[in-house]
Design a protein around this motif. Structure first.
Motif, short mmCIF file in Angstrom:
data_model
loop_
_atom_site.label_atom_id
_atom_site.label_comp_id
_atom_site.label_asym_id
_atom_site.label_seq_id
_atom_site.Cartn_x
_atom_site.Cartn_y
_atom_site.Cartn_z
N THR A 62 25.47 32.20 -18.55
CA THR A 62 24.98 33.50 -18.08
C THR A 62 25.91 34.08 -17.02
O THR A 62 26.32 33.38 -16.10
CB THR A 62 23.56 33.35 -17.49
OG1 THR A 62 22.70 32.82 -18.51
CG2 THR A 62 23.01 34.67 -17.02
N SER A 63 26.22 35.37 -17.18
CA SER A 63 26.99 36.13 -16.20
C SER A 63 26.21 37.39 -15.87
O SER A 63 25.70 38.06 -16.77
CB SER A 63 28.37 36.51 -16.75
OG SER A 63 29.15 35.37 -17.00
N VAL A 64 26.11 37.72 -14.59
CA VAL A 64 25.41 38.91 -14.14
C VAL A 64 26.41 39.79 -13.41
O VAL A 64 27.22 39.29 -12.62
CB VAL A 64 24.24 38.55 -13.19
CG1 VAL A 64 23.51 39.80 -12.72
CG2 VAL A 64 23.26 37.59 -13.88
N PHE A 65 26.37 41.11 -13.68
CA PHE A 65 27.33 41.99 -13.03
C PHE A 65 26.72 43.35 -12.73
O PHE A 65 25.77 43.79 -13.37
CB PHE A 65 28.58 42.16 -13.90
CG PHE A 65 28.33 42.66 -15.30
CD1 PHE A 65 28.40 44.01 -15.59
CD2 PHE A 65 28.02 41.78 -16.31
CE1 PHE A 65 28.16 44.48 -16.87
CE2 PHE A 65 27.79 42.24 -17.60
CZ PHE A 65 27.86 43.59 -17.88
N PHE A 66 27.28 43.98 -11.72
CA PHE A 66 26.96 45.37 -11.37
C PHE A 66 27.97 46.24 -12.11
O PHE A 66 29.13 45.87 -12.23
CB PHE A 66 27.11 45.59 -9.86
CG PHE A 66 27.00 47.02 -9.45
CD1 PHE A 66 25.76 47.61 -9.26
CD2 PHE A 66 28.14 47.80 -9.26
CE1 PHE A 66 25.65 48.95 -8.90
CE2 PHE A 66 28.04 49.12 -8.89
CZ PHE A 66 26.79 49.70 -8.71
N VAL A 68 22.66 47.05 -13.26
CA VAL A 68 22.97 45.63 -13.38
C VAL A 68 22.80 45.25 -14.84
O VAL A 68 21.90 45.73 -15.53
CB VAL A 68 22.03 44.79 -12.50
CG1 VAL A 68 22.18 43.31 -12.78
CG2 VAL A 68 22.28 45.06 -11.03
N ALA A 69 23.70 44.40 -15.31
CA ALA A 69 23.62 43.91 -16.68
C ALA A 69 23.96 42.43 -16.67
O ALA A 69 24.48 41.89 -15.69
CB ALA A 69 24.58 44.68 -17.58
N SER A 70 23.67 41.79 -17.79
CA SER A 70 23.96 40.37 -17.91
C SER A 70 24.31 40.04 -19.36
O SER A 70 23.79 40.66 -20.29
CB SER A 70 22.75 39.54 -17.47
OG SER A 70 23.01 38.15 -17.60
#
Length: 115
Positions: free
Chosen positions: A97-101, A38-40
């Motif tokens: 903020t955006s969070v993604f796999f 996971v990153a952001s």
């Protein structure tokens, strides 16, 4: 090898100066084929060239996770995904903020970073 269970609440969400964090769940110790985590991005505008194949799946975003490739803007909302082939020049952009796999191949992608 046993399965691993990861909890988002256990992540260290310390952002870098560029406005990003990365938490790798699966790496070359776990799989010879791919890595994932996971990153952001937070208020980020990061030009980058990837040297691996990558799939990104947006988990959440305040104003859209934008990935610009060859002048084309790909804006991901929660639930959207994109595949990016290796040797692609791009810009990762996020307002708020955006969070993604992410999943990348090969698993030793970090070791293959060009000099």
């Amino acid at each position: 090898m046993p399965a691993k269970h990861f909890k988002y609440g256990d992540l260290d969400l310390t952002y870098s100066e560029r406005g990003s964090f990365l938490s790798e769940y699966v790496d070359k110790r776990d799989s010879e084929h791919f890595a994932a985590g996971v990153a952001s991005f937070r208020d980020a505008d990061i030009p980058f060239r990837i040297w691996y194949d990558e799939v990104i799946s947006c988990l959440s975003t305040e104003n859209g996770l934008e990935i610009v490739i060859d002048g084309t803007s790909h804006v991901l909302s929660a639930g959207d995904a994109i595949w990016i082939p290796k040797d692609t020049d791009l810009v990762y952009r996020s307002v708020g903020t955006s969070v993604f796999f992410y999943a990348v191949s090969p698993a030793d992608w970090k070791d293959r970073r060009p000099a």
